[in-house]
Design a protein around this motif. Structure first.
Motif, PDB file in Angstrom:
ATOM      1  N   TYR A  80       0.855  -1.187   0.000  1.00  0.00           N
ATOM      2  CA  TYR A  80       0.000   0.000   0.000  1.00  0.00           C
ATOM      3  C   TYR A  80       0.889   1.234   0.000  1.00  0.00           C
ATOM      4  O   TYR A  80       2.106   1.140   0.206  1.00  0.00           O
ATOM      5  CB  TYR A  80      -0.962   0.005   1.194  1.00  0.00           C
ATOM      6  N   VAL A  81       0.299   2.405  -0.228  1.00  0.00           N
ATOM      7  CA  VAL A  81       1.038   3.661  -0.280  1.00  0.00           C
ATOM      8  C   VAL A  81       1.245   4.186   1.145  1.00  0.00           C
ATOM      9  O   VAL A  81       0.296   4.299   1.920  1.00  0.00           O
ATOM     10  CB  VAL A  81       0.309   4.716  -1.138  1.00  0.00           C
ATOM     11  N   SER A  82       2.489   4.538   1.450  1.00  0.00           N
ATOM     12  CA  SER A  82       2.847   5.065   2.760  1.00  0.00           C
ATOM     13  C   SER A  82       2.237   6.453   2.986  1.00  0.00           C
ATOM     14  O   SER A  82       2.101   7.235   2.047  1.00  0.00           O
ATOM     15  CB  SER A  82       4.370   5.174   2.858  1.00  0.00           C
ATOM     16  N   PRO A  83       1.930   6.780   4.246  1.00  0.00           N
ATOM     17  CA  PRO A  83       1.471   8.140   4.539  1.00  0.00           C
ATOM     18  C   PRO A  83       2.586   9.164   4.298  1.00  0.00           C
ATOM     19  O   PRO A  83       2.324  10.357   4.218  1.00  0.00           O
ATOM     20  CB  PRO A  83       1.080   8.086   6.017  1.00  0.00           C
ATOM     21  N   ASN A  84       3.825   8.679   4.151  1.00  0.00           N
ATOM     22  CA  ASN A  84       4.961   9.577   3.901  1.00  0.00           C
ATOM     23  C   ASN A  84       5.189   9.871   2.425  1.00  0.00           C
ATOM     24  O   ASN A  84       6.108  10.619   2.089  1.00  0.00           O
ATOM     25  CB  ASN A  84       6.239   8.983   4.507  1.00  0.00           C
ATOM     26  N   ARG A  87       3.613  12.703  -3.029  1.00  0.00           N
ATOM     27  CA  ARG A  87       2.526  12.922  -3.979  1.00  0.00           C
ATOM     28  C   ARG A  87       1.183  12.597  -3.333  1.00  0.00           C
ATOM     29  O   ARG A  87       1.093  11.818  -2.390  1.00  0.00           O
ATOM     30  CB  ARG A  87       2.725  12.037  -5.216  1.00  0.00           C
ATOM     31  N   ASP A  88       0.132  13.174  -3.908  1.00  0.00           N
ATOM     32  CA  ASP A  88      -1.213  12.943  -3.401  1.00  0.00           C
ATOM     33  C   ASP A  88      -1.804  11.709  -4.065  1.00  0.00           C
ATOM     34  O   ASP A  88      -1.969  11.674  -5.278  1.00  0.00           O
ATOM     35  CB  ASP A  88      -2.087  14.163  -3.676  1.00  0.00           C
ATOM     36  N   PHE A  89      -2.075  10.683  -3.271  1.00  0.00           N
ATOM     37  CA  PHE A  89      -2.714   9.461  -3.741  1.00  0.00           C
ATOM     38  C   PHE A  89      -4.025   9.300  -2.982  1.00  0.00           C
ATOM     39  O   PHE A  89      -4.054   9.462  -1.759  1.00  0.00           O
ATOM     40  CB  PHE A  89      -1.834   8.230  -3.480  1.00  0.00           C
ATOM     41  N   LYS A  90      -5.092   8.934  -3.688  1.00  0.00           N
ATOM     42  CA  LYS A  90      -6.390   8.730  -3.032  1.00  0.00           C
ATOM     43  C   LYS A  90      -6.340   7.569  -2.053  1.00  0.00           C
ATOM     44  O   LYS A  90      -7.055   7.558  -1.071  1.00  0.00           O
ATOM     45  CB  LYS A  90      -7.482   8.502  -4.068  1.00  0.00           C
ATOM     46  N   GLY A  91      -5.487   6.573  -2.301  1.00  0.00           N
ATOM     47  CA  GLY A  91      -5.441   5.388  -1.457  1.00  0.00           C
ATOM     48  C   GLY A  91      -4.322   5.376  -0.443  1.00  0.00           C
ATOM     49  O   GLY A  91      -3.977   4.337   0.102  1.00  0.00           O
ATOM     50  N   LYS A  92      -3.741   6.521  -0.164  1.00  0.00           N
ATOM     51  CA  LYS A  92      -2.638   6.618   0.795  1.00  0.00           C
ATOM     52  C   LYS A  92      -3.109   6.210   2.193  1.00  0.00           C
ATOM     53  O   LYS A  92      -4.225   6.542   2.608  1.00  0.00           O
ATOM     54  CB  LYS A  92      -2.130   8.057   0.825  1.00  0.00           C
ATOM     55  N   PHE A  93      -2.259   5.482   2.937  1.00  0.00           N
ATOM     56  CA  PHE A  93      -2.576   5.062   4.303  1.00  0.00           C
ATOM     57  C   PHE A  93      -2.816   6.299   5.163  1.00  0.00           C
ATOM     58  O   PHE A  93      -2.013   7.235   5.171  1.00  0.00           O
ATOM     59  CB  PHE A  93      -1.412   4.251   4.877  1.00  0.00           C
ATOM     60  N   LEU A  94      -3.930   6.305   5.889  1.00  0.00           N
ATOM     61  CA  LEU A  94      -4.191   7.405   6.820  1.00  0.00           C
ATOM     62  C   LEU A  94      -4.962   6.900   8.017  1.00  0.00           C
ATOM     63  O   LEU A  94      -5.655   5.888   7.958  1.00  0.00           O
ATOM     64  CB  LEU A  94      -4.923   8.562   6.136  1.00  0.00           C
ATOM     65  N   MET A  95      -4.809   7.610   9.108  1.00  0.00           N
ATOM     66  CA  MET A  95      -5.537   7.331  10.334  1.00  0.00           C
ATOM     67  C   MET A  95      -6.128   8.651  10.795  1.00  0.00           C
ATOM     68  O   MET A  95      -5.403   9.628  10.998  1.00  0.00           O
ATOM     69  CB  MET A  95      -4.591   6.764  11.407  1.00  0.00           C
ATOM     70  N   GLY A 127       5.524   7.925 -11.500  1.00  0.00           N
ATOM     71  CA  GLY A 127       6.282   8.880 -10.705  1.00  0.00           C
ATOM     72  C   GLY A 127       6.755   8.285  -9.398  1.00  0.00           C
ATOM     73  O   GLY A 127       6.740   7.072  -9.200  1.00  0.00           O
ATOM     74  N   ASN A 128       7.160   9.159  -8.503  1.00  0.00           N
ATOM     75  CA  ASN A 128       7.687   8.736  -7.205  1.00  0.00           C
ATOM     76  C   ASN A 128       6.562   8.333  -6.252  1.00  0.00           C
ATOM     77  O   ASN A 128       5.503   8.954  -6.228  1.00  0.00           O
ATOM     78  CB  ASN A 128       8.512   9.857  -6.579  1.00  0.00           C
ATOM     79  N   VAL A 129       6.843   7.292  -5.489  1.00  0.00           N
ATOM     80  CA  VAL A 129       5.879   6.779  -4.514  1.00  0.00           C
ATOM     81  C   VAL A 129       6.641   6.039  -3.421  1.00  0.00           C
ATOM     82  O   VAL A 129       7.697   5.473  -3.670  1.00  0.00           O
ATOM     83  CB  VAL A 129       4.839   5.846  -5.195  1.00  0.00           C
ATOM     84  N   ASN A 130       6.106   6.045  -2.227  1.00  0.00           N
ATOM     85  CA  ASN A 130       6.634   5.254  -1.128  1.00  0.00           C
ATOM     86  C   ASN A 130       5.707   4.063  -0.941  1.00  0.00           C
ATOM     87  O   ASN A 130       4.646   4.186  -0.326  1.00  0.00           O
ATOM     88  CB  ASN A 130       6.667   6.052   0.183  1.00  0.00           C
TER      89      ASN A 130
END
Length: 187
Positions: A80-84, A87-95, A127-130
């Protein structure tokens, strides 16, 4: 058409029973201090298993200071995409915790081990992603601003890959009689 309707009905029935049994079986780990766990299995298939396990705990670390700890254990190459990720991803980990005046976030969500930014050529990324591809722990420091009992809802949200499904795990932080605990909202 008739076979399709029966198949969907069976999957729905098995889904609710599977989630209920799994949540009840894993909700409290009695061998350790209060550790609340949830085994997610929202993707139903007779030949698949859950792509991740998530464990949520809250620990007192100082006077009126608590750590909300989220452990993500990935299965079978899930990620999954890290909160760090910058770039703006709709599926980025968040709490998220609902706005309130009794419990405040003290700092940003801390990720261990820290994900590393890479360039991904996939057409949806370009592009760049964590990417988080290994078991990771997140810690959110919280400050208690009240001695009154309360219940504050929150949610953990992310897209699990390669399944590409939006996962939402609701929880409630409960403070009663001077004790803080987490309750997972069940299906």
């Amino acid at each position: 058409m008739y076979k399709l309707i029966i198949a969907i009905s069976l999957i729905t029935c098995f889904s609710c029973n599977s989630k209920k049994q799994t949540a009840e079986k894993n909700i409290v780990n009695t061998t350790n201090p209060p550790l609340f766990a949830m085994h997610t299995n929202s993707f139903i298939s007779h030949n698949s298993k859950s792509p991740y396990d998530i464990f949520i705990d809250i620990k007192k670390v100082g006077k009126d200071v608590y750590n909300l700890v989220i452990k993500m254990e990935l299965q079978d190459g899930s990620f999954y995409v890290s909160p760090n990720s910058v770039r703006d991803f709709k599926g980025k980990f968040l709490m998220n915790i609902n706005e309130n005046d009794r419990l405040k976030k003290v700092s940003n969500l801390i990720e261990k081990p820290l994900s590393i930014e890479i360039f991904d050529e996939h057409p949806f990324v370009q592009g760049n992603v964590n990417w988080v591809k290994k078991n990771t722990t997140y810690t959110q420091k919280l400050k208690l601003n009240s001695d009154k009992d309360f219940q504050i809802p929150g949610v953990i949200q992310f897209v699990i890959e390669p399944r590409c499904t939006l996962e939402k795990i609701p929880f409630t932080i409960i403070y009663e009689n001077g004790e803080m605990k987490i309750d997972l909202n069940k299906c």
